[in-house]
Design an enzyme around this catalytic site. Structure first.
Site, PDB file in Angstrom:
ATOM      1  N   GLU B  29      -0.356  -1.881  -2.045  1.00 33.21           N
ATOM      2  CA  GLU B  29      -1.395  -2.011  -3.072  1.00 33.21           C
ATOM      3  C   GLU B  29      -1.578  -0.681  -3.793  1.00 33.21           C
ATOM      4  O   GLU B  29      -1.770   0.354  -3.141  1.00 33.21           O
ATOM      5  CB  GLU B  29      -2.715  -2.436  -2.408  1.00 33.21           C
ATOM      6  CG  GLU B  29      -2.632  -3.827  -1.797  1.00 33.21           C
ATOM      7  CD  GLU B  29      -3.644  -4.051  -0.666  1.00 33.21           C
ATOM      8  OE1 GLU B  29      -4.538  -3.201  -0.474  1.00 33.21           O
ATOM      9  OE2 GLU B  29      -3.508  -5.068   0.024  1.00 33.21           O
ATOM     10  N   LEU B  58      -2.861  -8.136  -3.644  1.00 32.71           N
ATOM     11  CA  LEU B  58      -3.751  -7.628  -2.596  1.00 32.71           C
ATOM     12  C   LEU B  58      -3.719  -8.592  -1.408  1.00 32.71           C
ATOM     13  O   LEU B  58      -4.537  -9.504  -1.311  1.00 32.71           O
ATOM     14  CB  LEU B  58      -5.168  -7.517  -3.187  1.00 32.71           C
ATOM     15  CG  LEU B  58      -6.162  -6.558  -2.538  1.00 32.71           C
ATOM     16  CD1 LEU B  58      -7.396  -6.431  -3.417  1.00 32.71           C
ATOM     17  CD2 LEU B  58      -6.569  -6.949  -1.140  1.00 32.71           C
ATOM     18  N   ALA B  59      -2.759  -8.439  -0.533  1.00 31.87           N
ATOM     19  CA  ALA B  59      -2.551  -9.388   0.557  1.00 31.87           C
ATOM     20  C   ALA B  59      -1.686  -8.716   1.629  1.00 31.87           C
ATOM     21  O   ALA B  59      -0.469  -8.622   1.493  1.00 31.87           O
ATOM     22  CB  ALA B  59      -1.866 -10.649   0.032  1.00 31.87           C
ATOM     23  N   GLU B  60      -2.352  -8.227   2.676  1.00 30.58           N
ATOM     24  CA  GLU B  60      -1.641  -7.368   3.635  1.00 30.58           C
ATOM     25  C   GLU B  60      -0.590  -8.089   4.456  1.00 30.58           C
ATOM     26  O   GLU B  60       0.444  -7.512   4.810  1.00 30.58           O
ATOM     27  CB  GLU B  60      -2.642  -6.678   4.583  1.00 30.58           C
ATOM     28  CG  GLU B  60      -3.435  -5.549   3.952  1.00 30.58           C
ATOM     29  CD  GLU B  60      -4.605  -6.018   3.113  1.00 30.58           C
ATOM     30  OE1 GLU B  60      -4.908  -7.240   3.143  1.00 30.58           O
ATOM     31  OE2 GLU B  60      -5.242  -5.195   2.422  1.00 30.58           O
ATOM     32  N   GLN B  82      -3.279   0.212   2.639  1.00 27.89           N
ATOM     33  CA  GLN B  82      -4.120   1.186   1.932  1.00 27.89           C
ATOM     34  C   GLN B  82      -5.005   1.991   2.889  1.00 27.89           C
ATOM     35  O   GLN B  82      -5.181   3.181   2.711  1.00 27.89           O
ATOM     36  CB  GLN B  82      -4.970   0.450   0.907  1.00 27.89           C
ATOM     37  CG  GLN B  82      -5.535   1.374  -0.130  1.00 27.89           C
ATOM     38  CD  GLN B  82      -5.831   0.628  -1.412  1.00 27.89           C
ATOM     39  OE1 GLN B  82      -6.858  -0.033  -1.510  1.00 27.89           O
ATOM     40  NE2 GLN B  82      -4.937   0.714  -2.374  1.00 27.89           N
ATOM     41  N   PRO B  89      -5.101  -8.114   8.866  1.00 31.72           N
ATOM     42  CA  PRO B  89      -4.498  -9.394   8.424  1.00 31.72           C
ATOM     43  C   PRO B  89      -2.984  -9.426   8.610  1.00 31.72           C
ATOM     44  O   PRO B  89      -2.394 -10.505   8.594  1.00 31.72           O
ATOM     45  CB  PRO B  89      -4.847  -9.453   6.928  1.00 31.72           C
ATOM     46  CG  PRO B  89      -6.018  -8.543   6.765  1.00 31.72           C
ATOM     47  CD  PRO B  89      -5.823  -7.449   7.780  1.00 31.72           C
ATOM     48  N   HIS B 129     -13.274   2.454   6.849  1.00 29.04           N
ATOM     49  CA  HIS B 129     -12.325   3.398   6.247  1.00 29.04           C
ATOM     50  C   HIS B 129     -12.148   4.608   7.166  1.00 29.04           C
ATOM     51  O   HIS B 129     -11.852   5.698   6.702  1.00 29.04           O
ATOM     52  CB  HIS B 129     -12.795   3.872   4.870  1.00 29.04           C
ATOM     53  CG  HIS B 129     -12.928   2.792   3.846  1.00 29.04           C
ATOM     54  ND1 HIS B 129     -13.990   1.919   3.814  1.00 29.04           N
ATOM     55  CD2 HIS B 129     -12.125   2.433   2.813  1.00 29.04           C
ATOM     56  CE1 HIS B 129     -13.842   1.080   2.803  1.00 29.04           C
ATOM     57  NE2 HIS B 129     -12.720   1.370   2.172  1.00 29.04           N
TER      58      HIS B 129
END
Lengths: 328, 327
Positions: B29, B58-60, B82, B89, B129
């Site tokens: 991403e 946007l899709a891990e 990211q 996921p 994070h």
């Protein structure tokens, strides 16, 4: 007047080969149930009812170039892509020589690099992003192959289905996804799996072609996959195909199948593609009594030889358990 | 030799490998036009083009799964998550697929993918994070987990990861990105995966740790040296599978061992390190094995007071090291 297969550009010999492959898959599958019920193999999981879709699709692909990411019912695909009946039986008996896994995986978890059959696992739908990765490689490397991935209709609810097809759609990748809709995900029927009118309509959100075909008609599936492949090679992206048929057996040898009516199964078997396609070939005078006899005898002998060979073959050594975690 | 930050070393490693082998490509991403949210792929999109530095949806799970497919074909994907926190996921793809592909196919197929992800706290990143996620993957044979402690190691280990024929998870401490700078050769060196590295020779106590905590331990060791306490520091570098031989040697050397991780204590990497030492070094130990780690709370809070409470820092290291030396 041209018949159906001639219109599709298929010769009499080619449709005979399609039929023979379907019949071979069915006979191998039936043998595995016998072996399971007689206590010789611990598990089997079936292709019965889906052979037409599997073989029809395989014959529309390029067996020298394309990659397939099958799911556990795809006996018809892997046999068409060069896996032998002996390989399948070695897998069923979990013997060392099994090319799929060396006796490590349950039957049905196919994989054979030399035939471009991509190794699979049991968590469903993980193979969809893999097939998209192969298609991405085709685009990056400017190679003229497609990837072909299959799954059941229940599996089309997984996140990997959406994530994979969306990725393929955004980048217009040459991947053909075929959902083999056999009406049941173990015990749960289609109407409790999806709310949309069918599976192929989902293609709209991926910006790709979607088509629902009769999975009992190998020629209809052949045509759909052939056209999908042509679009993919032309750079027009992927296709979502839904091949509708019916699962004739229980989910697996460990399932009692008590959640559906016997009448429903009997009704579905009237549409058995093996019977219907044989009738078509007889009507077209392609499949003669003599030829049928010869074909059956040949298949029986292949299945018998493979069964005997696999049963006699050695298991892996116990300490082979430790091999191939990483590259040596 | 140029002085380089940790993140510059990462970018250089990626660039060198992409120049060396055109099968190497990056996907993730915001890695393309933007050059990554931390700018790890800065400039690479312009140099190598859109398909070598691929901005993905946007899709891990797809980032991992598509990368795995490409790797099985024969490409050398470097997938970026990211933040390490967002790798979850993709866990099914990493554990059920990448880790098991070689084994399940009896060595027929393999997955030479590198998955990079910034981990760690102390950057006001709060719960999602700041996490350390290595323990989730550290009992999955088939995977390798590399966590470099500084710029020099980061470059050499990332190049090794990309060349490795098995899946490698490569966790970079996001606070180290611009905090740590050192001399990094611009030649083509690689460092071995699976080998720990002695970062400081010493005789009184041994500290075994990895990632940013190596830097904290080194700072603390400097101070303790002024008091006459000599610290031996082993950087694990690869946290899975562990370099048992180096761990046993380092623990036996001083007989007093402190294990440090920024992760929550229970079930962390250092628990396994402690087990290795307990099994092999009983008669060489002069003190109980000591551990310094984050508290067993779900993750790091946002408020500076609580974040500071959670994080390992040089003061906490110094205190624990002194206590061990005085045992």
């Amino acid at each position: 007047m041209a018949n159906r297969h001639t219109k599709l550009g298929l010769s009499d010999q080619e449709v005979l080969d399609i039929y023979k492959s379907m019949l071979l898959a069915r006979k191998v599958d039936e043998r595995m149930w016998l072996l399971n019920r007689s206590g010789k193999i611990p598990f089997t999981i079936s292709c019965q009812g889906q052979e037409a879709a599997q073989v029809g699709a395989s014959f529309a692909l390029n067996k020298e170039k394309d990659y397939v990411a099958p799911y556990y019912r795809d006996l018809g695909i892997v046999l068409s892509f060069g896996m032998t009946v002996r390989d399948i039986m070695l897998f069923a008996f979990a013997k060392a020589e099994d090319p799929n896994s060396g006796g490590r995986q349950m039957p049905g978890h196919f994989g054979q690099k030399k035939n471009r059959i991509i190794t699979g696992s049991s968590p469903v739908t993980t193979q969809v992003p893999h097939a998209v990765g192969f298609a991405l490689a085709a685009k990056m490397e400017k190679k003229d192959f497609v990837s072909f991935v299959t799954l059941g209709e229940g599996s089309s609810n997984q996140g990997d289905f959406h994530e994979g097809l969306n990725f393929a759609g955004v980048h217009k990748l040459p991947v053909i996804t075929m959902v083999e809709n056999n009406q049941y995900a173990i015990s749960v029927p289609l109407h409790k799996q999806i709310a949309s009118k069918n599976v192929s309509v989902r293609s709209v959100s991926y910006g790709m072609e979607g088509i629902t075909v009769d999975g009992n008609d190998p020629l209809a599936v052949y045509e759909a996959v052939r056209d999908a492949r042509a679009r993919a090679i032309a750079g027009e992206g992927g296709t979502l195909i839904e091949a509708v048929s019916y699962r004739f057996t229980a989910h697996s040898s460990d399932d009692d199948d008590n959640y559906r009516e016997k009448e429903e199964i009997e009704q579905a078997k009237k549409q058995d593609a093996i019977v219907l396609f044989a009738n078509y070939l007889r009507e077209e005078k392609i499949l003669t009594v003599e030829l049928e006899k010869k074909m059956t005898a040949e298949i029986n002998s292949i299945v018998n030889e493979a069964t005997d060979y696999a049963e006699e073959a050695p298991y892996s050594m116990p300490e082979d358990t430790l091999k191939y975690v990483y590259e040596d | 030799m140029p002085i380089m930050s940790y993140i510059q070393a990462i970018t250089l490693a990626l660039r060198e490998e992409m120049l060396r082998d055109d099968k190497v490509f990056i996907l993730g991403e915001d890695v393309g036009k933007k050059g990554g949210v931390f700018r790890a792929t800065d400039g690479l999109y312009d140099e190598f083009g859109e398909y070598r530095v691929l901005d993905t949806p946007l899709a891990e799970s797809a980032i991992a799964g598509v990368g795995i497919g490409a790797a099985m074909y024969g490409m050398r994907p470097v997938a970026e998550m990211q933040f390490a926190d967002f790798i979850l996921p993709a866990v099914n793809q990493i554990i059920s697929e990448a880790a098991k592909t070689r084994y399940r196919s009896n060595n027929d197929w393999s997955v030479p993918i590198t998955i990079r992800a910034p981990y760690g706290g102390g950057v006001h990143g709060a719960l999602y994070h700041s996490q350390s996620v290595e323990a989730i993957f550290a009992n999955q044979p088939g995977l390798k987990i590399v966590m470099p402690s500084g710029p020099y190691d980061a470059k050499g280990l990332l190049k090794a990861a990309i060349r490795d024929n098995d899946p490698v998870l490569f966790f970079e401490h996001k606070r180290a990105y611009r905090l740590l700078k050192e001399e990094v050769p611009d030649d083509d060196y690689v460092l071995p995966i699976g080998k720990a590295d002695i970062k400081r020779e010493g005789t009184d106590i041994t500290v075994i740790t990895y990632g940013l905590c190596v830097h904290f331990a080194l700072q603390a060791a400097e101070k303790l040296a002024e008091e006459g306490i000599s610290t031996h520091i082993l950087d694990l570098r690869t946290v899975y599978p562990l370099d048992k031989e180096s761990i046993i040697k380092a623990a036996s050397k001083t007989g007093k061992v402190l294990l440090i991780t920024e992760d929550n204590l229970e079930g962390s990497i250092i628990g396994e390190v402690a087990a290795i030492i307990a099994e092999n070094c009983l008669f060489d130990l002069d003190a109980p094995i000591m551990r310094l780690a984050g508290p067993d709370v779900p993750a790091m809070p946002y408020a500076p007071t609580m974040e500071k409470y959670f994080m390992v820092n040089p003061d906490k290291c110094e205190k624990a090291m002194r206590e061990l030396a005085e045992f």
